[in-house]
Motif scaffolding. Structure first.
Motif, PDB file in Angstrom:
ATOM      1  N   GLU A   1       9.237   1.461  13.366  1.00  0.00           N
ATOM      2  CA  GLU A   1      10.356   0.801  14.037  1.00  0.00           C
ATOM      3  C   GLU A   1      10.228  -0.717  13.974  1.00  0.00           C
ATOM      4  O   GLU A   1      11.193  -1.436  13.695  1.00  0.00           O
ATOM      5  CB  GLU A   1      10.415   1.245  15.497  1.00  0.00           C
ATOM      6  CG  GLU A   1      11.685   0.818  16.224  1.00  0.00           C
ATOM      7  CD  GLU A   1      12.917   1.518  15.694  1.00  0.00           C
ATOM      8  OE1 GLU A   1      14.005   0.907  15.750  1.00  0.00           O
ATOM      9  OE2 GLU A   1      12.788   2.645  15.186  1.00  0.00           O
ATOM     10  N   SER A   2       9.027  -1.221  14.226  1.00  0.00           N
ATOM     11  CA  SER A   2       8.847  -2.680  14.213  1.00  0.00           C
ATOM     12  C   SER A   2       8.944  -3.253  12.804  1.00  0.00           C
ATOM     13  O   SER A   2       9.413  -4.367  12.606  1.00  0.00           O
ATOM     14  CB  SER A   2       7.499  -3.051  14.836  1.00  0.00           C
ATOM     15  OG  SER A   2       6.427  -2.534  14.070  1.00  0.00           O
ATOM     16  N   LEU A   3       8.533  -2.469  11.789  1.00  0.00           N
ATOM     17  CA  LEU A   3       8.626  -2.946  10.420  1.00  0.00           C
ATOM     18  C   LEU A   3      10.076  -3.058   9.936  1.00  0.00           C
ATOM     19  O   LEU A   3      10.372  -3.807   9.003  1.00  0.00           O
ATOM     20  CB  LEU A   3       7.848  -2.030   9.475  1.00  0.00           C
ATOM     21  CG  LEU A   3       6.320  -2.109   9.565  1.00  0.00           C
ATOM     22  CD1 LEU A   3       5.678  -1.025   8.713  1.00  0.00           C
ATOM     23  CD2 LEU A   3       5.834  -3.482   9.100  1.00  0.00           C
TER      24      LEU A   3
ATOM     25  N   VAL B   1       1.283   3.967  10.970  1.00  0.00           N
ATOM     26  CA  VAL B   1       0.881   2.729  10.313  1.00  0.00           C
ATOM     27  C   VAL B   1      -0.546   2.381  10.721  1.00  0.00           C
ATOM     28  O   VAL B   1      -0.872   2.355  11.915  1.00  0.00           O
ATOM     29  CB  VAL B   1       1.832   1.579  10.673  1.00  0.00           C
ATOM     30  CG1 VAL B   1       1.375   0.285   9.992  1.00  0.00           C
ATOM     31  CG2 VAL B   1       3.250   1.930  10.259  1.00  0.00           C
ATOM     32  N   LYS B   2      -1.388   2.132   9.722  1.00  0.00           N
ATOM     33  CA  LYS B   2      -2.752   1.715  10.006  1.00  0.00           C
ATOM     34  C   LYS B   2      -2.804   0.196  10.135  1.00  0.00           C
ATOM     35  O   LYS B   2      -2.552  -0.525   9.177  1.00  0.00           O
ATOM     36  CB  LYS B   2      -3.689   2.172   8.889  1.00  0.00           C
ATOM     37  CG  LYS B   2      -3.828   3.684   8.802  1.00  0.00           C
ATOM     38  CD  LYS B   2      -4.810   4.055   7.703  1.00  0.00           C
ATOM     39  CE  LYS B   2      -4.967   5.580   7.616  1.00  0.00           C
ATOM     40  NZ  LYS B   2      -5.922   5.964   6.546  1.00  0.00           N
TER      41      LYS B   2
ATOM     42  N   ASN C   1       0.829  -1.217   0.000  1.00  0.00           N
ATOM     43  CA  ASN C   1       0.000   0.000   0.000  1.00  0.00           C
ATOM     44  C   ASN C   1       0.854   1.254   0.000  1.00  0.00           C
ATOM     45  O   ASN C   1       0.370   2.340  -0.335  1.00  0.00           O
ATOM     46  CB  ASN C   1      -0.938   0.011   1.196  1.00  0.00           C
ATOM     47  CG  ASN C   1      -2.073  -0.996   1.044  1.00  0.00           C
ATOM     48  OD1 ASN C   1      -2.416  -1.404  -0.078  1.00  0.00           O
ATOM     49  ND2 ASN C   1      -2.663  -1.402   2.162  1.00  0.00           N
ATOM     50  N   ASN C   2       2.112   1.131   0.392  1.00  0.00           N
ATOM     51  CA  ASN C   2       3.057   2.258   0.384  1.00  0.00           C
ATOM     52  C   ASN C   2       4.078   2.111  -0.747  1.00  0.00           C
ATOM     53  O   ASN C   2       5.203   2.603  -0.644  1.00  0.00           O
ATOM     54  CB  ASN C   2       3.774   2.348   1.730  1.00  0.00           C
ATOM     55  CG  ASN C   2       2.881   2.853   2.846  1.00  0.00           C
ATOM     56  OD1 ASN C   2       2.714   4.055   3.045  1.00  0.00           O
ATOM     57  ND2 ASN C   2       2.282   1.912   3.564  1.00  0.00           N
ATOM     58  N   GLU C   3       3.675   1.364  -1.820  1.00  0.00           N
ATOM     59  CA  GLU C   3       4.483   1.187  -3.018  1.00  0.00           C
ATOM     60  C   GLU C   3       5.853   0.588  -2.710  1.00  0.00           C
ATOM     61  O   GLU C   3       6.874   0.986  -3.270  1.00  0.00           O
ATOM     62  CB  GLU C   3       4.640   2.520  -3.765  1.00  0.00           C
ATOM     63  CG  GLU C   3       3.303   3.107  -4.203  1.00  0.00           C
ATOM     64  CD  GLU C   3       3.483   4.419  -4.952  1.00  0.00           C
ATOM     65  OE1 GLU C   3       4.634   4.890  -5.037  1.00  0.00           O
ATOM     66  OE2 GLU C   3       2.479   4.944  -5.433  1.00  0.00           O
ATOM     67  N   GLY C   4       5.870  -0.356  -1.763  1.00  0.00           N
ATOM     68  CA  GLY C   4       7.101  -1.062  -1.449  1.00  0.00           C
ATOM     69  C   GLY C   4       8.044  -0.300  -0.555  1.00  0.00           C
ATOM     70  O   GLY C   4       9.197  -0.722  -0.376  1.00  0.00           O
ATOM     71  N   GLN C   5       7.599   0.825   0.014  1.00  0.00           N
ATOM     72  CA  GLN C   5       8.455   1.650   0.870  1.00  0.00           C
ATOM     73  C   GLN C   5       7.966   1.572   2.318  1.00  0.00           C
ATOM     74  O   GLN C   5       6.827   1.189   2.590  1.00  0.00           O
ATOM     75  CB  GLN C   5       8.415   3.115   0.404  1.00  0.00           C
ATOM     76  CG  GLN C   5       8.786   3.327  -1.046  1.00  0.00           C
ATOM     77  CD  GLN C   5      10.259   3.048  -1.297  1.00  0.00           C
ATOM     78  OE1 GLN C   5      11.121   3.331  -0.452  1.00  0.00           O
ATOM     79  NE2 GLN C   5      10.555   2.484  -2.464  1.00  0.00           N
ATOM     80  N   MET C   6       8.861   1.934   3.220  1.00  0.00           N
ATOM     81  CA  MET C   6       8.449   2.053   4.614  1.00  0.00           C
ATOM     82  C   MET C   6       7.456   3.204   4.726  1.00  0.00           C
ATOM     83  O   MET C   6       7.657   4.274   4.135  1.00  0.00           O
ATOM     84  CB  MET C   6       9.662   2.343   5.496  1.00  0.00           C
ATOM     85  CG  MET C   6      10.631   1.180   5.611  1.00  0.00           C
ATOM     86  SD  MET C   6      10.011  -0.106   6.695  1.00  0.00           S
ATOM     87  CE  MET C   6      10.184   0.690   8.278  1.00  0.00           C
TER      88      MET C   6
END
Length: 420
Positions: A74-76, A59-60, A49-54
């Motif tokens: 941070e967790s991602l 974060v939903k 949903n973020n086009e492969g970016q952090m």
């Protein structure tokens, strides 16, 4: 019998624990695996949903009935992932490999093209012994494919499942060991009741023999003075019947006390012939046809006296419950593989399809409609004794019905000793 009951108690108790452990461990394992798969899918959804970016902002997280990790930037960052964006036209494929070290941009392009050819929204690919979960999304004339290394996450999941299975097996072994050690104490009341029952049968049998002997002697004296009558004949018949019942009960009690068997190679062909020859005249006198087929020189490990008793019980039972003008037969042969000796005693009984064969070896079991075909009905003890004798010889006995005949089949392990 007590040892048999103890073994059954241990087996059933262990099986009950297995039935409890399997749903618990299976349920925990399934939930753990499901949670891991859902975590992989959630991370891929956030990234695609973020086009492969952090994600740049908050974060939903997706709502769920079962709690799942709360994702933040941070967790991602703990996950290893990469992405490829493929335009619909002829533009170049954009690669993002900032969060992966083991996959080069050229390899990412090849993996993206493989996934593009599949035309599946999500799935898994194997690359250099590592499983990557992927998810694709088409937005604004381009397709974004995100790959997530799920090996570490799933390794933790399989480790939890393995530990659960290991703990389950260890618990089962410990439980079974404790059960074996304390099972005798658990069934001690049954053992004591069985012991008292045996003592009562033995003592009562000896005590009852004395008055029966006196009654028989008095009856014979009465016949000498007043002559034989219907009353004295009936009295002597009942005395003989009671004496036979007492002898059966005492013999059964002694068998349950695990008597000392002289187990040695026995020529069972000779023993079977001896019993059959004695029973032939009895069967013919009762209006039955008698036949035997005994292979010579068959040997098993047994006690000769008790094997004689076994054949006598089965032939006497067959003669008692044989149809009028029916056939009684005994056969002794080698099994097809020549590793066992099979004793078969058969008698005619047209209504055998009404018989509950599973209960034949129960003590005192008699089904009048099925087994009492004349006035020579027994006490329901003989077949129970036969079963105990066969078990003490390490054999198996069963009952079958076919073609209007009931057959009792006892199987023993053959030995190759010289004939006696």
């Amino acid at each position: 019998m007590i040892q048999h009951f103890r073994n059954r108690f241990i087996v059933f108790s262990t099986c009950a624990l297995i039935l409890v452990i399997i749903p618990i461990i299976g349920g925990l394992s399934a939930i753990t695996y499901f949670q891991s798969r859902r975590e992989v899918n959630s991370v891929l959804t956030i990234l695609v949903n973020n086009e492969g970016q952090m994600p740049r902002g908050q974060v939903k997280n997706q709502p769920a009935i079962i709690p799942q990790p709360h994702f933040t930037r941070e967790s991602l960052s703990q996950y290893r992932f990469f992405s490829a964006t493929i335009p619909d036209g002829k533009g170049p494929i954009r690669i993002d490999n900032q969060h992966i070290l083991s996959v080069s941009p050229a390899e990412i392009k090849r993996l993206a093209q493989r996934v593009q050819e599949r035309q599946k929204g999500q799935g898994q690919v194997l690359y250099r012994q590592t499983v990557y979960a992927y998810k694709r999304k088409h937005v604004k004339g381009q397709t974004t494919i995100v790959f997530l290394d799920e090996s570490l996450l799933m390794a933790k999941t399989w480790a939890i499942i393995y530990v659960g299975l290991l703990l389950g097996v260890i618990s089962l072994v410990i439980y079974t060991t404790i059960l074996i050690l304390f099972s005798r104490r658990a069934i001690r009341p049954i053992i004591e009741a069985e012991h008292r029952q045996k003592e009562f049968i033995t003592n009562a049998g000896h005590e009852l023999k004395t008055p029966l002997t006196v009654i028989e002697a008095n009856t014979e004296m009465q016949e000498l003075t007043s002559g034989e009558s219907e009353l004295t004949t009936s009295t002597k018949q009942q005395v003989r019947r009671l004496t036979e019942l007492i002898n059966h009960l005492v013999s059964l009690a002694r068998l349950q006390e695990q008597p000392t068997f002289t187990i040695e190679p026995v020529n069972v062909s000779q023993v079977t012939n001896k019993v059959a020859d004695g029973m032939a005249n009895v069967a013919k006198g009762d209006g039955h046809h008698f036949s035997k087929q005994v292979a010579p020189g068959l040997m098993i490990n047994a006690d000769e006296n008790y094997f004689y008793e076994l054949v006598s019980i089965l032939l006497d039972n067959a003669n008692k419950y044989c149809d009028p003008d029916g056939e009684v037969s005994v056969a002794l042969r080698l099994s097809k593989r020549k590793k066992g000796v099979i004793l078969t005693v058969t008698n005619s009984y047209a209504k055998g399809d009404q018989v509950d064969f599973n209960r034949f070896f129960e003590r005192f079991y008699r089904e009048d409609k099925a087994r009492t075909v004349n006035k020579k009905a027994g006490f329901g003890i003989g077949l129970s004794m036969a079963q105990m004798i066969v078990r003490n010889f390490g054999g198996k006995i069963s009952a079958h019905y076919a073609d209007g005949k009931i057959s009792f089949v006892a199987a023993f392990k053959a030995v190759n000793n010289k004939k006696k």
